[in-house]
Design an enzyme around this catalytic site. Structure first.
Site, PDB file in Angstrom:
ATOM      1  N   HIS A   1       0.823  -1.217   0.000  1.00  0.00           N
ATOM      2  CA  HIS A   1       0.000   0.000   0.000  1.00  0.00           C
ATOM      3  C   HIS A   1       0.856   1.267   0.000  1.00  0.00           C
ATOM      4  CE1 HIS A   1      -3.742   1.945  -0.007  1.00  0.00           C
ATOM      5  NE2 HIS A   1      -4.399   1.163   0.842  1.00  0.00           N
TER       6      HIS A   1
ATOM      7  N   ASP B   1      -2.314   2.085  -4.621  1.00  0.00           N
ATOM      8  CA  ASP B   1      -3.569   2.434  -3.968  1.00  0.00           C
ATOM      9  C   ASP B   1      -4.610   1.351  -4.248  1.00  0.00           C
ATOM     10  OD1 ASP B   1      -2.509   4.805  -3.019  1.00  0.00           O
ATOM     11  OD2 ASP B   1      -3.076   5.909  -4.831  1.00  0.00           O
TER      12      ASP B   1
END
Length: 455
Positions: free
Chosen positions: A426, A430
């Site tokens: 992450h 995204d």
């Protein structure tokens, strides 16, 4: 002519005869070392006889022989590997080895490296034993340069000694058989002794059927052995890398499900033609790797990686394929899969898989990689969350195909379905990019024609 000048030729003759006089005074054992009719003394033999290369008993021929002994060092294995564990000597001390012949195997953090001899000769001395840790560049073994001996290597005589002594046990077996026959011909006295066999102790009596609650004492007799096995270097490195991935990456997993009907139909229709023309089996991995390569070009963030404070976006796709081996998981790399067809991917993957299972995989085969595909479905896995292979940023997990009831156009139908998972970092990717990538893989698998139309 003066007396001083007349004595010069005589002095020169005396100086020329001094080596011969020294040779006459040399003991017989030392003169044998100078003989050209026998092979020169090896380095190991010289040490056993308490002689050194600097001894005056050796002639120039002995010094040349010592110069023929060569110390071979541990060769470089890879830029990131500086040591390994010596697992096996393929040639023992005293055996002859040819140039480029495998002489040892070194286990590293990634693969088993086979060491080939750079010279031909006889192994005189080994500086490491099996199980020792060897450093790159350290002295490995000493070799006595030369051609193979005329009668073959000395250890080849060992099987002859075995064959000569082999008939002796056969004679003993015959005698044993005769004795057994004689004993069998005697009256069967032991049969009378059978009823008087010692009875087992009451505590060692094994239950003959289901144990009732009142009779059960808390434990049943049985084996309770344990085995302790040292972790090999590859397993230790895998454990280190997986734990590093969990502690470094901000891992998150997203899931989707794929209807495999069209891909199964395509495989069933063309697998025989593909085998006949290309000599390779048509499986599911080729289609998934091709679909993933197509999606990575559409969503380049999933194909990126972090280096220091920078994000590196790769304009090419190198897919690491997880392959299970007896020693652990390895990930050979398929290069530029964005330019390969499904059949070409299957060919490349089949070749790398065979090398990995045969323990012939090299470090170069596993170097690099921008994305990983892991197929746990071959072992029956229904659902799972794969771990990112650093420094990559994502990994696609495939699972088993199972028939399930799904709704298609308002009707409940039984379809072969597969769960797919994408674990991503992450810090780089995204959620929108991760879900978009997984949906594109799903669409390409459910309708393989999209790959031909670049959709």
């Amino acid at each position: 002519m003066s007396a001083k000048t007349s004595t010069r030729p005589a002095a020169r003759m005396l100086s020329a005869l001094r080596p011969l006089a020294a040779l006459r005074t040399t003991p017989p054992t030392a003169r044998a070392l100078h003989s050209t009719s026998r092979p020169p003394l090896s380095y190991a033999s010289a040490r056993r006889s308490r002689m050194t290369p600097h001894s005056t008993a050796f002639s120039n021929m002995g010094q040349v022989r010592f110069m023929a002994d060569k110390v071979i060092k541990v060769p470089p294995m890879a830029e990131s590997i500086q040591e390994g564990t010596l697992t096996q000597w393929h040639k023992k001390t005293g055996e002859f080895v040819n140039r480029d012949e495998v002489i040892a195997t070194i286990e590293t953090d990634k693969v088993d490296v086979t060491v080939n001899s750079p010279e031909s000769g006889t192994v005189v001395e080994a500086f490491f034993a099996e199980g020792d840790t060897v450093q790159v560049g350290s002295n490995f073994y000493r070799i006595e340069l030369g051609d193979a001996p005329e009668g073959g290597a000395a250890p080849a005589k060992q099987p002859e000694a075995k064959t000569e002594s082999a008939p002796e046990p056969k004679e003993e077996k015959k005698e044993v058989k005769k004795e057994v026959k004689k004993e069998a011909s005697k009256p069967a006295a032991p049969k009378k002794a059978e009823p008087s066999a010692p009875k087992p102790a009451p505590g060692s009596k094994a239950p003959s059927g289901p144990v009732e609650g009142e009779e059960f004492a808390g434990q049943l007799p049985g084996s309770r052995t344990e085995r302790r096995v040292k972790m090999n270097r590859m397993r230790l490195r895998i454990a280190e890398r997986l734990k590093e991935s969990q502690q470094t990456a901000a891992s998150l997993t997203t899931f989707n499900e794929v209807d495999m009907s069209n891909l199964i139909e395509m495989r069933k229709k063309y697998k025989d033609l593909v085998m006949e023309k290309h000599g390779v089996k048509l499986g599911f991995m080729g289609a998934f790797i091709k679909a993933a390569s197509h999606a990575l070009l559409e969503v380049p963030g999933v194909n990126a990686s972090i280096e220091g404070g920078d994000i590196v976006y790769h304009d090419y796709v190198d897919v690491s394929v997880a392959v299970a081996t007896p020693k652990g998981l390895v990930t050979p790399v398929l290069r530029n899969t964005e330019n390969l067809s499904i059949v070409q991917v299957e060919k490349a993957m089949s070749a790398l898989g065979k090398k990995a299972r045969d323990n012939q995989i090299t470090i170069e085969d596993m170097a690099g990689g921008t994305f990983t595909v892991s197929n746990g479905g071959v072992f029956g896995s229904l659902y799972g969350t794969p771990i990112i292979n650093l420094p990559q940023s994502a990994i696609l997990g495939m699972h088993a195909t199972k028939d399930r009831a799904v709704v298609v156009n308002g009707k409940v139908e039984v379809r072969p379905m597969m769960y797919i998972a994408l674990t991503y970092d992450h810090r780089v990717i995204d959620g929108r990019e991760a879900v978009t990538f997984l949906v594109k893989v799903k669409e390409a698998i459910e309708d393989p024609r999209r790959l031909l139309l670049d959709l």
